[in-house]
Design a protein around this motif. Structure first.
Motif, PDB file in Angstrom:
ATOM      1  N   ILE A 262     -41.091  52.405  60.555  1.00  0.00           N
ATOM      2  CA  ILE A 262     -41.291  53.321  61.679  1.00  0.00           C
ATOM      3  C   ILE A 262     -41.398  52.605  63.028  1.00  0.00           C
ATOM      4  N   GLN A 263     -41.599  51.267  63.024  1.00  0.00           N
ATOM      5  CA  GLN A 263     -41.736  50.566  64.298  1.00  0.00           C
ATOM      6  C   GLN A 263     -41.539  49.070  64.089  1.00  0.00           C
ATOM      7  N   THR A 264     -40.967  48.404  65.091  1.00  0.00           N
ATOM      8  CA  THR A 264     -40.886  46.945  65.116  1.00  0.00           C
ATOM      9  C   THR A 264     -41.195  46.471  66.529  1.00  0.00           C
ATOM     10  N   LEU A 265     -42.092  45.491  66.628  1.00  0.00           N
ATOM     11  CA  LEU A 265     -42.494  44.937  67.916  1.00  0.00           C
ATOM     12  C   LEU A 265     -42.393  43.417  67.880  1.00  0.00           C
ATOM     13  N   SER A 266     -42.168  42.813  69.038  1.00  0.00           N
ATOM     14  CA  SER A 266     -42.172  41.364  69.138  1.00  0.00           C
ATOM     15  C   SER A 266     -43.595  40.840  69.034  1.00  0.00           C
ATOM     16  N   LEU A 267     -43.733  39.645  68.462  1.00  0.00           N
ATOM     17  CA  LEU A 267     -45.017  38.965  68.420  1.00  0.00           C
ATOM     18  C   LEU A 267     -45.256  38.122  69.663  1.00  0.00           C
ATOM     19  N   LEU A 268     -44.293  38.129  70.589  1.00  0.00           N
ATOM     20  CA  LEU A 268     -44.338  37.235  71.741  1.00  0.00           C
ATOM     21  C   LEU A 268     -44.395  37.998  73.055  1.00  0.00           C
ATOM     22  N   PRO A 269     -44.985  37.392  74.077  1.00  0.00           N
ATOM     23  CA  PRO A 269     -44.911  38.010  75.408  1.00  0.00           C
ATOM     24  C   PRO A 269     -43.471  37.978  75.912  1.00  0.00           C
ATOM     25  N   LYS A 270     -43.151  38.881  76.825  1.00  0.00           N
ATOM     26  CA  LYS A 270     -41.767  39.046  77.282  1.00  0.00           C
ATOM     27  C   LYS A 270     -41.217  37.811  77.993  1.00  0.00           C
ATOM     28  N   ASP A 271     -42.080  37.018  78.604  1.00  0.00           N
ATOM     29  CA  ASP A 271     -41.604  35.879  79.394  1.00  0.00           C
ATOM     30  C   ASP A 271     -41.457  34.598  78.574  1.00  0.00           C
ATOM     31  N   PHE A 272     -41.626  34.660  77.242  1.00  0.00           N
ATOM     32  CA  PHE A 272     -41.480  33.471  76.413  1.00  0.00           C
ATOM     33  C   PHE A 272     -40.112  33.487  75.733  1.00  0.00           C
ATOM     34  N   SER A 273     -39.349  32.406  75.883  1.00  0.00           N
ATOM     35  CA  SER A 273     -37.992  32.373  75.334  1.00  0.00           C
ATOM     36  C   SER A 273     -37.714  31.137  74.489  1.00  0.00           C
ATOM     37  N   ARG A 274     -38.697  30.266  74.311  1.00  0.00           N
ATOM     38  CA  ARG A 274     -38.470  29.053  73.528  1.00  0.00           C
ATOM     39  C   ARG A 274     -38.576  29.351  72.027  1.00  0.00           C
ATOM     40  N   LYS A 275     -38.366  28.316  71.223  1.00  0.00           N
ATOM     41  CA  LYS A 275     -38.346  28.459  69.777  1.00  0.00           C
ATOM     42  C   LYS A 275     -39.717  28.864  69.240  1.00  0.00           C
ATOM     43  N   ASN A 276     -39.717  29.773  68.309  1.00  0.00           N
ATOM     44  CA  ASN A 276     -40.963  30.247  67.715  1.00  0.00           C
ATOM     45  C   ASN A 276     -40.691  30.817  66.325  1.00  0.00           C
ATOM     46  N   SER A 277     -41.700  30.801  65.470  1.00  0.00           N
ATOM     47  CA  SER A 277     -41.609  31.487  64.180  1.00  0.00           C
ATOM     48  C   SER A 277     -42.932  32.171  63.889  1.00  0.00           C
ATOM     49  N   GLY A 278     -42.857  33.414  63.433  1.00  0.00           N
ATOM     50  CA  GLY A 278     -44.060  34.153  63.065  1.00  0.00           C
ATOM     51  C   GLY A 278     -44.632  33.608  61.773  1.00  0.00           C
ATOM     52  N   ALA A 279     -45.929  33.791  61.560  1.00  0.00           N
ATOM     53  CA  ALA A 279     -46.556  33.225  60.363  1.00  0.00           C
ATOM     54  C   ALA A 279     -47.443  34.238  59.652  1.00  0.00           C
ATOM     55  N   ASP A 280     -48.727  34.220  59.949  1.00  0.00           N
ATOM     56  CA  ASP A 280     -49.703  34.991  59.170  1.00  0.00           C
ATOM     57  C   ASP A 280     -50.040  36.304  59.861  1.00  0.00           C
ATOM     58  N   ILE A 281     -50.669  37.211  59.108  1.00  0.00           N
ATOM     59  CA  ILE A 281     -51.025  38.529  59.652  1.00  0.00           C
ATOM     60  C   ILE A 281     -52.267  39.055  58.938  1.00  0.00           C
ATOM     61  N   HIS A 282     -53.225  39.595  59.726  1.00  0.00           N
ATOM     62  CA  HIS A 282     -54.442  40.164  59.148  1.00  0.00           C
ATOM     63  C   HIS A 282     -54.923  41.335  60.006  1.00  0.00           C
ATOM     64  N   ILE A 283     -55.571  42.280  59.358  1.00  0.00           N
ATOM     65  CA  ILE A 283     -56.163  43.429  60.037  1.00  0.00           C
ATOM     66  C   ILE A 283     -57.683  43.263  60.035  1.00  0.00           C
ATOM     67  N   HIS A 284     -58.284  43.553  61.173  1.00  0.00           N
ATOM     68  CA  HIS A 284     -59.741  43.449  61.286  1.00  0.00           C
ATOM     69  C   HIS A 284     -60.404  44.417  60.307  1.00  0.00           C
ATOM     70  N   PRO A 285     -61.567  44.048  59.754  1.00  0.00           N
ATOM     71  CA  PRO A 285     -62.259  44.950  58.811  1.00  0.00           C
ATOM     72  C   PRO A 285     -62.523  46.346  59.346  1.00  0.00           C
ATOM     73  N   ASN A 286     -62.638  46.513  60.684  1.00  0.00           N
ATOM     74  CA  ASN A 286     -62.863  47.868  61.200  1.00  0.00           C
ATOM     75  C   ASN A 286     -61.586  48.700  61.250  1.00  0.00           C
ATOM     76  N   GLY A 287     -60.445  48.084  60.917  1.00  0.00           N
ATOM     77  CA  GLY A 287     -59.181  48.813  60.833  1.00  0.00           C
ATOM     78  C   GLY A 287     -58.537  49.138  62.156  1.00  0.00           C
ATOM     79  N   LYS A 288     -59.103  48.660  63.272  1.00  0.00           N
ATOM     80  CA  LYS A 288     -58.599  49.048  64.588  1.00  0.00           C
ATOM     81  C   LYS A 288     -57.625  48.042  65.202  1.00  0.00           C
ATOM     82  N   PHE A 289     -57.636  46.794  64.700  1.00  0.00           N
ATOM     83  CA  PHE A 289     -56.857  45.739  65.356  1.00  0.00           C
ATOM     84  C   PHE A 289     -56.086  44.919  64.338  1.00  0.00           C
TER      85      PHE A 289
END
Length: 378
Positions: A262-289
């Motif tokens: 239903i959605q895809t977003l970049s992990l990077l700010p718009k002004d960053f253009s150098r090489k990068n790779s995404g890695a880990d992902i976690h949700i806060h225990p309160n479920g909000k972040f």
């Protein structure tokens, strides 16, 4: 009479203190295990000795190094069993280092030390992830090379016994990076970075077997590289950190476990253009972040979760005091976040603002040789 009252008062205090102590935690610290690289590989110059044990102060967030608790080659991912009795680890051996990698199980000692119970082949190379199902009876290991995911039964004494070997289509092109189990323990999701797919399997916990789901996979845009998954607190949404195009994908989870993007977003700010790779992902225990790590930009991306729609909106991109944050962890109860910088040999610590989701960096940078994975003892 005064002496009698005084004595009774003291006895009452002693009784109250005794009752109160029953509700105090036995340990004033949290035990934290660090997975590492111990030797030079194509992508890393491993310098560690094995699995490390740290203590974390749950009030201040400070870390204290204890010792090496297991000398094993490249224990790049470790996972504590849900009952807190066992620790599981992979030994990430690559081409030229043997015919297979290995998975280990350890009994966790009262002082946090580890006693090896079993060592089993993963029937593939570069095993990079291990997880445990909700029943604490099975462990899943993903081999980055060879298109093989192993399902092991965890015996009553903590041994790993092969229950099933799952082969992925086109094993030469497959790069299975992780397995995520649904909250109801009925569905397993295999992130295949090589094919840009998340394979979906029904999980029979009674038989210890996986079988293809009615929706066998969900395919992401070419060049996404799904790596790790996390689920919303209510289980209605899933989130994929995509390594190759540095994005996060949001899926609606149906009642039968199927996924709808239903959605895809970049992990990077718009002004960053150098090489990068995404890695880990976690949700806060309160479920909000939601938090995700970037290697290259060397940051933690923070998103707010709309609990009704599951969709994300970016909040901030917080620098890490190091390079190549392969993995990070949120402490129990969600007060602190710790990011492991593989290539600079350190852990960056943050205090989490539970109202805004933002991170405040600690000034002290904690040194650890080639850290890869951070795991709190449950």
């Amino acid at each position: 009479m005064k002496k009698t009252v005084s004595t009774l008062f003291i006895l009452m205090l002693m009784n109250l203190n005794a009752q109160e102590s029953r509700f105090q935690p036995k340990d004033s610290v949290n035990k934290v295990y660090i997975g590492t690289y111990t030797q030079k590989e194509g992508h890393v110059d491993g310098k560690a000795n094995g699995i490390y044990l740290l203590n974390q102060d749950p009030n201040t967030g400070s870390l204290q190094f204890k010792r090496t608790v297991a000398e094993v080659t490249n224990p790049s991912f470790v996972k504590a069993g849900r009952a807190g009795k066992y620790l599981f680890a992979v030994s990430e051996l690559g081409p030229g280092e043997g015919e297979t990698g290995f998975a280990y199980s350890y009994a966790i000692q009262p002082d946090g030390g580890l006693q090896q119970i079993s060592k089993v082949a993963t029937n593939g190379l570069a095993p990079c992830h291990v997880t445990v199902d909700r029943s604490n009876k099975y462990a899943f290991v993903s081999n980055y090379l060879g298109g093989v995911v192993m399902l092991y039964k965890i015996t009553e004494n903590g041994e790993l016994e092969v229950s099933q070997q799952v082969g992925i289509d086109d094993p030469e092109g497959a790069h299975t990076h992780s397995v995520k189990i649904s909250g109801d323990n009925r569905t397993a999701y295999i992130a295949d970075l090589g094919h840009d797919k998340i394979w979906i399997y029904d999980f029979d916990v009674q038989e210890g077997k996986l079988s293809p789901h009615v929706q066998p996979f969900v395919e992401l845009p070419k060049g996404s590289g799904p790596r790790h998954l996390s689920f919303a607190k209510n289980g209605s949404f899933a989130y994929s950190a995509n390594e190759l195009n540095s994005s996060v994908s949001v899926f609606e989870v149906s009642n039968d476990g199927s996924l709808n993007l239903i959605q895809t977003l970049s992990l990077l700010p718009k002004d960053f253009s150098r090489k990068n790779s995404g890695a880990d992902i976690h949700i806060h225990p309160n479920g909000k972040f939601l938090y995700a790590s970037n290697r290259g930009h060397n940051s933690i991306a923070i998103f707010r979760i709309d609990v009704e729609t599951g969709k994300l909106s970016p909040i901030d991109y917080v620098p890490i005091a190091g390079e190549t944050p392969r993995n990070f962890a949120i402490s129990p109860y969600g007060k602190f976040l710790y990011a492991a910088s593989q290539d600079t040999g350190n852990i960056t610590s943050y205090k989490i603002d539970e109202e805004t989701g933002k991170l405040k960096i600690f000034p002290e940078i904690f040194p650890v040789k080639t850290p890869v994975c951070i795991e709190f003892l449950k």
